[in-house]
Design a protein around this motif. Structure first.
Motif, mmCIF file in Angstrom:
data_model
loop_
_atom_site.group_PDB
_atom_site.id
_atom_site.type_symbol
_atom_site.label_atom_id
_atom_site.label_comp_id
_atom_site.label_asym_id
_atom_site.label_seq_id
_atom_site.Cartn_x
_atom_site.Cartn_y
_atom_site.Cartn_z
ATOM 1 N N ALA A 81 0.836 -1.200 0.000
ATOM 2 C CA ALA A 81 0.000 0.000 0.000
ATOM 3 C C ALA A 81 0.874 1.255 0.000
ATOM 4 C CB ALA A 81 -0.931 -0.005 1.210
ATOM 5 N N ASP A 82 1.917 1.256 0.828
ATOM 6 C CA ASP A 82 2.841 2.394 0.850
ATOM 7 C C ASP A 82 3.561 2.542 -0.487
ATOM 8 O OD1 ASP A 82 2.194 3.102 3.409
ATOM 9 O OD2 ASP A 82 3.918 2.116 4.338
ATOM 10 N N GLU A 83 3.985 1.420 -1.059
ATOM 11 C CA GLU A 83 4.695 1.456 -2.337
ATOM 12 C C GLU A 83 3.813 2.074 -3.432
ATOM 13 O OE1 GLU A 83 7.593 0.357 -5.411
ATOM 14 O OE2 GLU A 83 7.620 0.983 -3.315
ATOM 15 N N LEU A 84 2.547 1.679 -3.459
ATOM 16 C CA LEU A 84 1.651 2.206 -4.489
ATOM 17 C C LEU A 84 1.364 3.692 -4.271
ATOM 18 C CD1 LEU A 84 -0.108 1.256 -6.973
ATOM 19 C CD2 LEU A 84 -2.029 1.327 -5.375
ATOM 20 N N VAL A 85 1.041 4.054 -3.034
ATOM 21 C CA VAL A 85 0.596 5.419 -2.745
ATOM 22 C C VAL A 85 1.762 6.407 -2.712
ATOM 23 C CG1 VAL A 85 -0.532 6.871 -1.021
ATOM 24 C CG2 VAL A 85 -1.446 4.608 -1.529
ATOM 25 N N LYS A 86 2.905 5.998 -2.176
ATOM 26 C CA LYS A 86 4.026 6.925 -2.001
ATOM 27 C C LYS A 86 5.015 6.921 -3.166
ATOM 28 C CE LYS A 86 3.905 6.507 3.055
ATOM 29 N NZ LYS A 86 4.665 6.093 4.275
ATOM 30 N N GLU A 87 5.032 5.837 -3.936
ATOM 31 C CA GLU A 87 6.033 5.726 -5.003
ATOM 32 C C GLU A 87 5.396 5.671 -6.402
ATOM 33 O OE1 GLU A 87 8.994 6.085 -3.968
ATOM 34 O OE2 GLU A 87 8.893 5.472 -1.872
ATOM 35 N N VAL A 88 4.536 4.685 -6.614
ATOM 36 C CA VAL A 88 4.003 4.452 -7.954
ATOM 37 C C VAL A 88 3.091 5.588 -8.411
ATOM 38 C CG1 VAL A 88 2.564 2.936 -9.377
ATOM 39 C CG2 VAL A 88 4.223 1.952 -7.769
ATOM 40 N N MET A 89 2.094 5.925 -7.604
ATOM 41 C CA MET A 89 1.143 6.956 -8.014
ATOM 42 C C MET A 89 1.801 8.316 -8.212
ATOM 43 S SD MET A 89 -2.231 5.781 -5.798
ATOM 44 C CE MET A 89 -3.225 7.147 -6.404
ATOM 45 N N PRO A 90 2.658 8.777 -7.294
ATOM 46 C CA PRO A 90 3.328 10.066 -7.538
ATOM 47 C C PRO A 90 4.194 10.048 -8.799
ATOM 48 C CG PRO A 90 3.482 9.479 -5.223
ATOM 49 C CD PRO A 90 2.941 8.284 -5.938
ATOM 50 N N TYR A 91 4.879 8.929 -9.058
ATOM 51 C CA TYR A 91 5.707 8.850 -10.257
ATOM 52 C C TYR A 91 4.831 8.971 -11.505
ATOM 53 C CZ TYR A 91 9.069 7.243 -13.729
ATOM 54 O OH TYR A 91 9.877 7.176 -14.831
ATOM 55 N N VAL A 92 3.744 8.241 -11.534
ATOM 56 C CA VAL A 92 2.858 8.262 -12.701
ATOM 57 C C VAL A 92 2.268 9.649 -12.904
ATOM 58 C CG1 VAL A 92 0.665 7.381 -13.616
ATOM 59 C CG2 VAL A 92 2.334 5.810 -12.611
ATOM 60 N N GLU A 93 1.818 10.280 -11.826
ATOM 61 C CA GLU A 93 1.178 11.587 -11.948
ATOM 62 C C GLU A 93 2.180 12.692 -12.282
ATOM 63 O OE1 GLU A 93 -1.168 12.080 -8.414
ATOM 64 O OE2 GLU A 93 -2.564 10.470 -8.973
ATOM 65 N N LYS A 94 3.450 12.479 -12.001
ATOM 66 C CA LYS A 94 4.478 13.453 -12.354
ATOM 67 C C LYS A 94 4.953 13.275 -13.795
ATOM 68 C CE LYS A 94 9.162 14.981 -11.127
ATOM 69 N NZ LYS A 94 10.313 14.776 -10.207
ATOM 70 N N ASN A 95 5.023 12.035 -14.270
ATOM 71 C CA ASN A 95 5.661 11.753 -15.559
ATOM 72 C C ASN A 95 4.686 11.489 -16.704
ATOM 73 O OD1 ASN A 95 8.764 11.511 -15.012
ATOM 74 N ND2 ASN A 95 7.765 10.495 -13.284
ATOM 75 N N TYR A 96 3.390 11.396 -16.404
ATOM 76 C CA TYR A 96 2.401 11.172 -17.442
ATOM 77 C C TYR A 96 1.288 12.213 -17.312
ATOM 78 C CZ TYR A 96 4.678 6.707 -18.308
ATOM 79 O OH TYR A 96 5.611 5.734 -18.620
ATOM 80 N N ARG A 97 0.595 12.446 -18.413
ATOM 81 C CA ARG A 97 -0.502 13.416 -18.408
ATOM 82 C C ARG A 97 -1.744 12.740 -17.829
ATOM 83 N NH1 ARG A 97 1.117 13.750 -23.694
ATOM 84 N NH2 ARG A 97 -0.977 13.160 -24.416
ATOM 85 N N THR A 98 -1.943 12.907 -16.544
ATOM 86 C CA THR A 98 -3.014 12.202 -15.845
ATOM 87 C C THR A 98 -4.010 13.163 -15.222
ATOM 88 O OG1 THR A 98 -1.853 12.171 -13.710
ATOM 89 C CG2 THR A 98 -1.395 10.371 -15.248
ATOM 90 N N GLN A 99 -5.233 12.689 -15.105
ATOM 91 C CA GLN A 99 -6.229 13.349 -14.275
ATOM 92 C C GLN A 99 -6.068 12.776 -12.867
ATOM 93 O OE1 GLN A 99 -9.998 12.532 -16.171
ATOM 94 N NE2 GLN A 99 -9.305 13.334 -18.144
ATOM 95 N N THR A 100 -5.981 13.640 -11.881
ATOM 96 C CA THR A 100 -5.527 13.186 -10.557
ATOM 97 C C THR A 100 -6.618 13.184 -9.490
ATOM 98 O OG1 THR A 100 -4.768 15.442 -10.070
ATOM 99 C CG2 THR A 100 -3.160 13.926 -11.014
ATOM 100 N N ASN A 101 -7.871 13.317 -9.884
ATOM 101 C CA ASN A 101 -8.924 13.251 -8.875
ATOM 102 C C ASN A 101 -9.427 11.818 -8.725
ATOM 103 O OD1 ASN A 101 -10.072 13.167 -11.377
ATOM 104 N ND2 ASN A 101 -11.750 14.575 -10.923
ATOM 105 N N ARG A 102 -10.146 11.564 -7.669
ATOM 106 C CA ARG A 102 -10.655 10.220 -7.377
ATOM 107 C C ARG A 102 -11.568 9.701 -8.480
ATOM 108 N NH1 ARG A 102 -13.725 10.165 -1.957
ATOM 109 N NH2 ARG A 102 -15.117 11.510 -3.126
ATOM 110 N N GLU A 103 -12.359 10.615 -9.068
ATOM 111 C CA GLU A 103 -13.289 10.216 -10.114
ATOM 112 C C GLU A 103 -12.576 9.703 -11.367
ATOM 113 O OE1 GLU A 103 -15.093 12.759 -7.207
ATOM 114 O OE2 GLU A 103 -13.337 13.095 -8.488
#
Length: 384
Positions: free
Chosen positions: A244-266
């Motif tokens: 859970a920490d790996e996904l939330v603290k590492e994977v998701m921030p990396y993806v949202e920084k390096n790809y054009r993503t929509q970052t809201n829960r929806e």
């Protein structure tokens, strides 16, 4: 004496001696292995699996095409070729493994493999109308990347696979993100290879049946501490928290920084099979603010974890706003799946707390044959 001339003379002599030795070497004798094909698709959707092993005393094969049945013993012919014919099989993609005199062996005639965290399996394709949704078809294809990043949570380099839809590189659009988790014993290459995730997305998008999205396939297998046996309950709890920490603290921030993503829960979805389904349940009930779309394939709270779940997730289970913030909570499993008991207990827990979900039972068991179908059904429901 001219040293250059001397060196050249010795070189010529060495070459001459080498050619003479080569000329005196008897020609290699052909073997049945030279023309052997495996796997070989026969008529009526039967498949021959073969291996040339003249000195072996026993060869067996196991695979998901057996549907949980015992491994099959191959028969040896006079030329040292071991073979068995299986089927007829439903057109699909199957994994299998050979065992030669007790040693796990890859089929040397089949270069298509599925990688795991501690083993490999061969993959064989049996094409047909049933596989159209997962085949490599003449449609626009997205990009499937192997992405390496440094994980501060684990203190090591980690890999994930990321799918971007056709046209991503040339556009400026921001996309919703779907986090797709694999099962136990696999790594981030499971869904892109035998899971056929990239082709499934390509075909759905080409048919207009899904919204364009970025799909992130992380490595959900956490490094285990040194052990001489199966990890105990405490270790498993630590592994869940670590993922859970790996996904939330590492994977998701990396993806949202390096790809054009929509970052809201929806604009976020998650789904996983088996262990990945367990991880999905854990994240959904411990961090409900992250994902509006949730998919659980062939999973549930296993063993003693069902007893701890009601306590661990008490605040979320009792939250009247949970259902309002989940546009989709999808659960699917095969009728013959060995985790059905855990699945039923998990459903009972959700029912007790009036957690709304959609549920579907299919034929079959705990196999990629089902999980590819589940992915094909789940993706069109996202981000609508």
């Amino acid at each position: 004496m001219n040293r250059k001339v001397t060196f050249n003379g010795w070189l010529m002599l060495a070459l001459l001696l080498g050619f003479q030795a080569l000329a005196q070497t008897p020609p290699r004798q052909p073997t049945p292995n030279d023309t052997l094909k495996s796997p070989k698709v026969l008529t009526d959707n039967r498949v021959a699996i073969q291996i040339y092993a003249p000195k072996a005393s026993e060869v067996i094969v196991s695979g998901d095409f057996l549907g949980g049945a015992k491994p099959l013993t191959l028969t040896k012919d006079a030329n040292g070729v071991w073979s068995v014919t299986v089927g007829p099989l439903k057109p699909d993609y199957y994994t299998y493994t050979l065992m030669v005199d007790g040693v796990r062996t890859m089929d040397p005639k089949n270069p298509v493999i599925k990688q795991g965290i501690s083993s490999l399996e061969n993959v064989m394709a049996l094409p047909g109308a049933e596989t159209v949704f997962e085949d490599n078809r003449p449609v626009p294809h997205g990009e499937l990347r192997q992405v390496w990043y440094q994980s501060n949570t684990l203190g090591m380099a980690r890999r994930m696979h990321v799918y971007t839809p056709p046209g991503y590189e040339k556009g400026t659009t921001k996309y919703p993100v779907f986090y797709l988790l694999h099962g136990g014993g696999d790594d981030d290459s499971g869904w892109p290879t035998v899971g056929r995730a990239g082709f499934i997305l390509d075909n759905l998008l080409a048919a207009g049946q899904a919204k364009p999205m970025i799909v992130v396939m992380p490595n959900g297998s956490m490094p285990l501490p040194p052990s001489t046996g199966m990890p105990d309950q405490t270790t498993m709890q630590k592994m869940r928290a670590l993922f859970a920490d790996e996904l939330v603290k590492e994977v998701m921030p990396y993806v949202e920084k390096n790809y054009r993503t929509q970052t809201n829960r929806e604009s976020r979805a998650i789904a996983g099979l088996s262990m990945g389904g367990f991880q999905t349940l854990d994240l959904t009930l411990s961090r409900p603010e992250l994902f509006n779309y949730v998919g659980v394939f062939s999973s549930g709270f296993f063993g003693p974890t069902i007893d701890e779940a009601e306590t661990k997730y008490a605040s979320v289970l009792k939250d009247p706003g949970f259902n309002k913030n989940k546009k989709l909570f999808w659960i699917e499993i095969g009728k013959d799946d060995f985790v059905m008991d855990a699945n039923k207990k998990t459903l009972a827990l959700l029912d007790k707390h009036q957690i709304k979900y959609q549920y579907k039972e299919t034929a079959g068991g705990h196999t990629w044959t089902n999980w590819r179908q589940y992915l094909n059904e789940y993706v069109p429901l996202l981000f609508r």
